[in-house]
Scaffold this motif. Sequence first.
Motif, PDB file in Angstrom:
ATOM      1  N   ARG A 258      37.573  28.100 -16.222  1.00 15.10           N
ATOM      2  CA  ARG A 258      36.207  27.849 -16.702  1.00 15.10           C
ATOM      3  C   ARG A 258      35.500  26.781 -15.880  1.00 15.10           C
ATOM      4  N   LYS A 259      35.845  26.649 -14.626  1.00 14.93           N
ATOM      5  CA  LYS A 259      35.239  25.605 -13.805  1.00 14.93           C
ATOM      6  C   LYS A 259      33.769  25.913 -13.543  1.00 14.93           C
ATOM      7  N   LYS A 260      32.948  24.873 -13.658  1.00 15.09           N
ATOM      8  CA  LYS A 260      31.535  24.980 -13.305  1.00 15.09           C
ATOM      9  C   LYS A 260      31.396  24.585 -11.838  1.00 15.09           C
ATOM     10  N   SER A 261      31.894  25.462 -10.975  1.00 11.95           N
ATOM     11  CA  SER A 261      31.840  25.217  -9.537  1.00 11.95           C
ATOM     12  C   SER A 261      30.473  25.622  -8.998  1.00 11.95           C
ATOM     13  N   LEU A 262      30.234  25.325  -7.724  1.00 11.98           N
ATOM     14  CA  LEU A 262      28.903  25.555  -7.156  1.00 11.98           C
ATOM     15  C   LEU A 262      28.420  27.003  -7.261  1.00 11.98           C
ATOM     16  N   PRO A 263      29.232  28.018  -6.971  1.00  7.28           N
ATOM     17  CA  PRO A 263      28.718  29.385  -7.102  1.00  7.28           C
ATOM     18  C   PRO A 263      28.268  29.709  -8.525  1.00  7.28           C
ATOM     19  N   VAL A 264      29.019  29.217  -9.505  1.00 10.47           N
ATOM     20  CA  VAL A 264      28.683  29.464 -10.908  1.00 10.47           C
ATOM     21  C   VAL A 264      27.385  28.760 -11.276  1.00 10.47           C
ATOM     22  N   VAL A 265      27.304  27.484 -10.944  1.00 10.06           N
ATOM     23  CA  VAL A 265      26.133  26.683 -11.300  1.00 10.06           C
ATOM     24  C   VAL A 265      24.879  27.204 -10.598  1.00 10.06           C
ATOM     25  N   ALA A 266      25.017  27.538  -9.315  1.00  7.98           N
ATOM     26  CA  ALA A 266      23.870  28.062  -8.571  1.00  7.98           C
ATOM     27  C   ALA A 266      23.422  29.404  -9.133  1.00  7.98           C
ATOM     28  N   ALA A 267      24.360  30.257  -9.530  1.00  9.15           N
ATOM     29  CA  ALA A 267      24.011  31.558 -10.105  1.00  9.15           C
ATOM     30  C   ALA A 267      23.278  31.385 -11.431  1.00  9.15           C
ATOM     31  N   LEU A 268      23.746  30.456 -12.261  1.00 10.37           N
ATOM     32  CA  LEU A 268      23.095  30.220 -13.550  1.00 10.37           C
ATOM     33  C   LEU A 268      21.683  29.662 -13.385  1.00 10.37           C
ATOM     34  N   ALA A 269      21.476  28.902 -12.302  1.00 11.68           N
ATOM     35  CA  ALA A 269      20.154  28.294 -12.069  1.00 11.68           C
ATOM     36  C   ALA A 269      19.182  29.256 -11.401  1.00 11.68           C
ATOM     37  N   ALA A 270      19.677  30.394 -10.922  1.00 10.56           N
ATOM     38  CA  ALA A 270      18.845  31.279 -10.100  1.00 10.56           C
ATOM     39  C   ALA A 270      17.812  32.054 -10.896  1.00 10.56           C
ATOM     40  N   GLY A 271      18.081  32.345 -12.169  1.00  8.22           N
ATOM     41  CA  GLY A 271      17.191  33.202 -12.934  1.00  8.22           C
ATOM     42  C   GLY A 271      17.413  34.663 -12.581  1.00  8.22           C
ATOM     43  N   GLY A 272      16.816  35.544 -13.367  1.00 11.00           N
ATOM     44  CA  GLY A 272      16.986  36.976 -13.111  1.00 11.00           C
ATOM     45  C   GLY A 272      18.009  37.592 -14.044  1.00 11.00           C
ATOM     46  N   PRO A 273      18.077  38.926 -14.085  1.00  2.88           N
ATOM     47  CA  PRO A 273      18.962  39.631 -15.026  1.00  2.88           C
ATOM     48  C   PRO A 273      20.433  39.256 -14.888  1.00  2.88           C
ATOM     49  N   ALA A 274      20.949  39.197 -13.645  1.00  2.00           N
ATOM     50  CA  ALA A 274      22.370  38.879 -13.456  1.00  2.00           C
ATOM     51  C   ALA A 274      22.668  37.458 -13.924  1.00  2.00           C
ATOM     52  N   SER A 275      21.778  36.532 -13.612  1.00  3.34           N
ATOM     53  CA  SER A 275      21.941  35.144 -14.035  1.00  3.34           C
ATOM     54  C   SER A 275      21.930  35.044 -15.557  1.00  3.34           C
ATOM     55  N   HIS A 276      21.016  35.756 -16.190  1.00  4.09           N
ATOM     56  CA  HIS A 276      20.901  35.722 -17.654  1.00  4.09           C
ATOM     57  C   HIS A 276      22.159  36.290 -18.302  1.00  4.09           C
ATOM     58  N   ARG A 277      22.639  37.431 -17.801  1.00  3.64           N
ATOM     59  CA  ARG A 277      23.837  38.049 -18.359  1.00  3.64           C
ATOM     60  C   ARG A 277      25.056  37.158 -18.154  1.00  3.64           C
ATOM     61  N   LEU A 278      25.164  36.534 -16.975  1.00  6.68           N
ATOM     62  CA  LEU A 278      26.260  35.612 -16.713  1.00  6.68           C
ATOM     63  C   LEU A 278      26.231  34.458 -17.703  1.00  6.68           C
ATOM     64  N   GLY A 279      25.034  33.914 -17.944  1.00  9.39           N
ATOM     65  CA  GLY A 279      24.896  32.817 -18.899  1.00  9.39           C
ATOM     66  C   GLY A 279      25.366  33.198 -20.283  1.00  9.39           C
ATOM     67  N   GLU A 280      25.045  34.419 -20.711  1.00 12.38           N
ATOM     68  CA  GLU A 280      25.492  34.893 -22.024  1.00 12.38           C
ATOM     69  C   GLU A 280      27.015  34.972 -22.092  1.00 12.38           C
ATOM     70  N   ASP A 313      26.106  33.346  -1.962  1.00  7.21           N
ATOM     71  CA  ASP A 313      25.304  33.093  -0.765  1.00  7.21           C
ATOM     72  C   ASP A 313      24.763  31.666  -0.752  1.00  7.21           C
ATOM     73  N   TRP A 314      24.309  31.189  -1.919  1.00  6.39           N
ATOM     74  CA  TRP A 314      23.774  29.824  -1.988  1.00  6.39           C
ATOM     75  C   TRP A 314      24.851  28.813  -1.598  1.00  6.39           C
ATOM     76  N   THR A 315      26.066  29.022  -2.070  1.00  7.08           N
ATOM     77  CA  THR A 315      27.155  28.092  -1.783  1.00  7.08           C
ATOM     78  C   THR A 315      27.535  28.132  -0.307  1.00  7.08           C
ATOM     79  N   SER A 316      27.523  29.309   0.289  1.00  3.35           N
ATOM     80  CA  SER A 316      27.782  29.416   1.734  1.00  3.35           C
ATOM     81  C   SER A 316      26.723  28.662   2.528  1.00  3.35           C
ATOM     82  N   ASP A 317      25.466  28.802   2.117  1.00  6.65           N
ATOM     83  CA  ASP A 317      24.390  28.077   2.787  1.00  6.65           C
ATOM     84  C   ASP A 317      24.543  26.576   2.622  1.00  6.65           C
TER      85      ASP A 317
END
Length: 355
Positions: A258-280, A313-317
């Motif tokens: 359950r780590k809140k690592s950079l890919p997870v945190v960046a995805a949750l902050a991105a917005g959009g359907p995938a981000s919303h579903r991930l948050g749920e 992608d955000w984390t790679s950047d």
Amino acid sequence: MPSANPADHIARTVDIMALLERGRAMSTPVLRAAVDRLAPPMNTVSSYHFGWIDAQGRPADGDGGKAVRPALALLSAEVAGAAPEVGVPGAVAVELVHNFSLLHDDLMDGDEQRRHRDTVWKVHGPAQAILVGDALFALANEVLLELGTVEAGRATRRLTTATRKLIDGQAQDISYEHRERVTVEECLEMEGNKTGALLACAASIGAVLGGADDRTADALERYGHHLGLAFQAVDDILGIWGDPESTGKQTWSDLRQRKKSLPVVAALAAGGPASHRLGELLAADVKSNDFESFSEEEFAARAALIEEAGGRDWTSDEARRQHAIAVETLTAVDMPEQVRAQLTALADFVVVRNR
């Protein structure tokens, strides 16, 4: 267009594996001598952790890790115009602190595998993992302070400050596992403490032992700090999508914890359907009592949503951005061009590794 920086050209010819092996070869005998000071069974447990023996006590040639920190400490001494040997006590002290943190982290995270074999707490029990970790931290300070020089005192202060930050980072990491949301800024602060602080110390400790002034040491620390953030960003990618054969950890390792690592945190902050579903899904995971029984497909689905939302992608950047800052920081330090090239090449290695 060719680079105007001669160090960039030299960096492309640096043998990174030889550089890492030099750090390992020069520091390991001193490291082993330090571990031999420990009372039984802590000396044996430590030797198992470092890969020198197997679980039955037989000599082994285990995977001792990437050895980035020892390589940095030796190069750091050369920045100050000293021989690489001057940086060896610093390299050993940093490795001892790093492994103190690994022993405790494996226990706290419940990790059963490290470097392709069972972790210390799994083989020797939680009590030994705690005691040996504490002993390695004490040894780190002993190795430096027994030098008896003013420079050793300065180096020890930097190491103890880095250790405190490392512990702060681990505390933040654990607390974030039980929160539904963590900001990108919070995640970067945590990773700057947990990984950046010790790499910053490794990048400066040899220079301090070699007599460098605080301005030089501080600049090298900034290089190491940003290198640490790049290193951890790559680690975060490998923690979700890394090949277990290369990483030595389970599939979806960070998602299992359950780590809140950079890919997870960046995805949750991105917005959009995938981000919303991930948050749920992650919000439900926090409240779940049967998280350990999740199937591979459930973890794979979460990883796919993170990728779809742009977290990978955000984390790679971000890894590339932190790498660029680290390399740019070196321009403020006067050093031989060969050493600058080696530090640059080491930074390049950190962002292209697969383990």
